[in-house]
Design a protein around this motif. Structure first.
Motif, PDB file in Angstrom:
ATOM      1  N   UNK A 139      21.372 -29.292 -31.061  1.00  0.00           N
ATOM      2  CA  UNK A 139      20.144 -28.783 -30.454  1.00  0.00           C
ATOM      3  C   UNK A 139      20.392 -27.469 -29.722  1.00  0.00           C
ATOM      4  N   UNK A 140      21.438 -27.486 -28.910  1.00  0.00           N
ATOM      5  CA  UNK A 140      21.750 -26.309 -28.097  1.00  0.00           C
ATOM      6  C   UNK A 140      22.098 -25.117 -28.973  1.00  0.00           C
ATOM      7  N   UNK A 141      22.896 -25.328 -30.001  1.00  0.00           N
ATOM      8  CA  UNK A 141      23.287 -24.240 -30.897  1.00  0.00           C
ATOM      9  C   UNK A 141      22.062 -23.674 -31.606  1.00  0.00           C
ATOM     10  N   UNK A 142      21.194 -24.559 -32.107  1.00  0.00           N
ATOM     11  CA  UNK A 142      20.017 -24.120 -32.839  1.00  0.00           C
ATOM     12  C   UNK A 142      19.071 -23.310 -31.956  1.00  0.00           C
ATOM     13  N   UNK A 143      18.834 -23.791 -30.736  1.00  0.00           N
ATOM     14  CA  UNK A 143      17.863 -23.130 -29.868  1.00  0.00           C
ATOM     15  C   UNK A 143      18.409 -21.825 -29.292  1.00  0.00           C
ATOM     16  N   UNK A 144      19.713 -21.759 -29.076  1.00  0.00           N
ATOM     17  CA  UNK A 144      20.322 -20.493 -28.670  1.00  0.00           C
ATOM     18  C   UNK A 144      20.139 -19.462 -29.770  1.00  0.00           C
ATOM     19  N   UNK A 145      20.384 -19.891 -31.018  1.00  0.00           N
ATOM     20  CA  UNK A 145      20.220 -18.997 -32.166  1.00  0.00           C
ATOM     21  C   UNK A 145      18.766 -18.560 -32.303  1.00  0.00           C
ATOM     22  N   UNK A 146      17.832 -19.479 -32.069  1.00  0.00           N
ATOM     23  CA  UNK A 146      16.406 -19.176 -32.154  1.00  0.00           C
ATOM     24  C   UNK A 146      16.027 -18.048 -31.191  1.00  0.00           C
ATOM     25  N   UNK A 147      16.436 -18.182 -29.937  1.00  0.00           N
ATOM     26  CA  UNK A 147      16.112 -17.170 -28.934  1.00  0.00           C
ATOM     27  C   UNK A 147      16.754 -15.828 -29.292  1.00  0.00           C
ATOM     28  N   UNK A 148      18.000 -15.884 -29.701  1.00  0.00           N
ATOM     29  CA  UNK A 148      18.737 -14.666 -30.073  1.00  0.00           C
ATOM     30  C   UNK A 148      18.048 -13.927 -31.213  1.00  0.00           C
TER      31      UNK A 148
END
Length: 206
Positions: A139-148
């Motif tokens: 979850x954390x990896x995906x959402x960090x990538x989303x924001x980036x």
């Protein structure tokens, strides 16, 4: 991610996830009040005995596509995602005329879509402020990538955003996003179709 309503321009992120109940679905009336059978919300499922903390009852979109393609075939899988894309585009077109179109702003929407046994997608709701909290490492990896990646779309190459700039960023800049629909491109092509085989959107294979 929506960067403009008029003309409509929408990007789709391919790193979404699908949620499952920890208890197998049962249509019996005796299970009608069993929230662990019918509601996939993590806030509910985490209190169940069958809940798994490591994956949080979630699959990646990639895993879902592999499952659908492996059990129903590639053609059925492609049609499902084409139908999902159309649901998203039409939902935005339905409110296009009444939404404020501030070119200094962008929106990140979260779509909740239920897929039935016939692989028909049903739009449940559209979240204007989807949760960016994480319950698992994935979850954390995906959402960090989303924001980036969103920042790279609205500020390509780190430049100051220009509301007059209405081009599509370089492929490298959009990361895990792809252009789902561009009304300007549709008008230029004089076509009535949007995604993959439909014009106005990316021809990227899903």
């Amino acid at each position: 991610a929506k960067t403009s309503y008029r003309p409509l321009k929408v990007y789709m992120n391919e790193l979404g996830f699908c949620r499952f109940c920890a208890v197998k679905y049962n249509s019996s009336l005796s299970e009608l009040d069993n929230m662990f059978v019918h509601l996939t919300n993590v806030s509910i499922q985490k209190h169940g005995e069958e809940y798994n903390d490591s994956h949080g009852g979630k699959w990646t979109i990639h895993n879902l596509k592999m499952y659908v393609e492996g059990t129903r075939g590639k053609e059925a899988c492609d049609k499902l995602w084409d139908d999902i894309h159309w649901s998203i585009v039409h939902s935005l077109k339905a409110v296009q005329a009444v939404m404020a179109n501030d070119k200094h702003c962008f929106e990140c929407y979260g779509y909740d879509i239920m897929i039935d046994s016939a692989l028909k997608p049903w739009l449940i709701e559209v979240n204007a402020s989807p949760s960016l909290t994480s319950t698992t490492v994935a979850d954390r990896v995906m959402k960090f990538s989303l924001i980036h990646d969103i920042i790279n779309i609205v500020m390509p190459r780190g430049e100051i955003p220009d509301p007059r700039w209405n081009k599509v960023p370089d492929k490298e800049a959009v990361g895990n996003f792809y252009l789902l629909y561009d009304e300007d491109l549709e008008r230029q092509s004089h076509s009535v179709e949007p995604s993959g085989s439909r014009s106005g959107a990316s021809s990227r294979s899903q």
